[in-house]
Design an enzyme around this catalytic site. Structure first.
Site, PDB file in Angstrom:
ATOM      1  N   TYR A  91      35.993  33.886  46.592  1.00  0.00           N
ATOM      2  CA  TYR A  91      35.154  33.232  45.589  1.00  0.00           C
ATOM      3  C   TYR A  91      34.173  32.283  46.257  1.00  0.00           C
ATOM      4  CZ  TYR A  91      38.250  34.995  41.957  1.00  0.00           C
ATOM      5  OH  TYR A  91      38.956  35.819  41.119  1.00  0.00           O
ATOM      6  N   ASN A 114      31.618  39.263  33.524  1.00  0.00           N
ATOM      7  CA  ASN A 114      30.930  40.439  34.054  1.00  0.00           C
ATOM      8  C   ASN A 114      30.918  41.526  32.978  1.00  0.00           C
ATOM      9  OD1 ASN A 114      30.128  42.766  35.397  1.00  0.00           O
ATOM     10  ND2 ASN A 114      31.803  42.748  36.861  1.00  0.00           N
ATOM     11  N   GLU A 149      40.650  52.041  46.397  1.00  0.00           N
ATOM     12  CA  GLU A 149      39.629  51.923  47.434  1.00  0.00           C
ATOM     13  C   GLU A 149      40.232  51.833  48.837  1.00  0.00           C
ATOM     14  OE1 GLU A 149      36.813  48.827  46.545  1.00  0.00           O
ATOM     15  OE2 GLU A 149      36.376  49.658  44.564  1.00  0.00           O
TER      16      GLU A 149
END
Length: 168
Positions: A91, A114, A149
């Site tokens: 962050y 978001n 991922e």
């Protein structure tokens, strides 16, 4: 005009939203019994790219986005789009790149707001000590996306976040 489309994914039901030829929303749908079936080229293209992402054959997206938020939120979302596939950033690092190194809590709020999850990859933001921290879709979805991922989440989840804002 607002168009909506829902589909099932490995992380649950996703709801896409399009307005004026731009993707404006990608949400983890809290009520998968409510389904939307608007049929547009952009919504079909978005579903296809997401399907490829979940299959492991896509690492970036080429969908036109229109993101509504404050100037700071937009800067954060732009930084998020630069985090490479299978990589993470703290962050504090995002805050510094967004122009305000001390605004790591505000980065967390921007992530929470978001409007286009996954495509604007807020799931790639972790605590300064390497810990997994909150995710609007739920920490289980964050773990699922990072695992997909190839991120070693075992290493991340073993940490205890004591100072969320250290920009290490």
């Amino acid at each position: 005009m607002l168009y909506r489309y829902s589909f099932d994914s490995p992380v649950g039901c996703l709801r896409l939203e399009e307005e004026d030829g731009y993707l404006t929303g990608l949400h983890f749908d809290p009520d998968p019994s409510v389904r939307y079936a608007d049929d547009t080229d952009l919504l079909r293209q978005t579903e296809q790219q997401l399907t490829e992402y979940f299959a492991g054959s896509r690492t970036s997206f080429s969908i036109p986005l229109k993101l509504q938020g404050t100037d700071f939120q937009k800067r954060v979302w732009k930084v998020l789009q630069t985090i490479p596939y299978a990589k993470t950033m703290s962050y504090g690092q995002v805050a510094a790149l967004a122009g305000n190194p001390k605004a790591c809590r505000a980065v967390g709020m921007a992530n929470n707001r978001n409007p286009v999850a996954i495509i604007v990859p807020c799931h790639r933001v972790i605590g300064a000590d390497g810990s997994l921290t909150g995710y609007a879709g739920g920490i289980d979805k964050k773990i699922g996306l990072l695992t997909l991922e190839g991120v070693d989440v075992r290493r991340l989840t073993q940490s205890k976040c004591k100072t969320k804002c250290n920009a290490s």
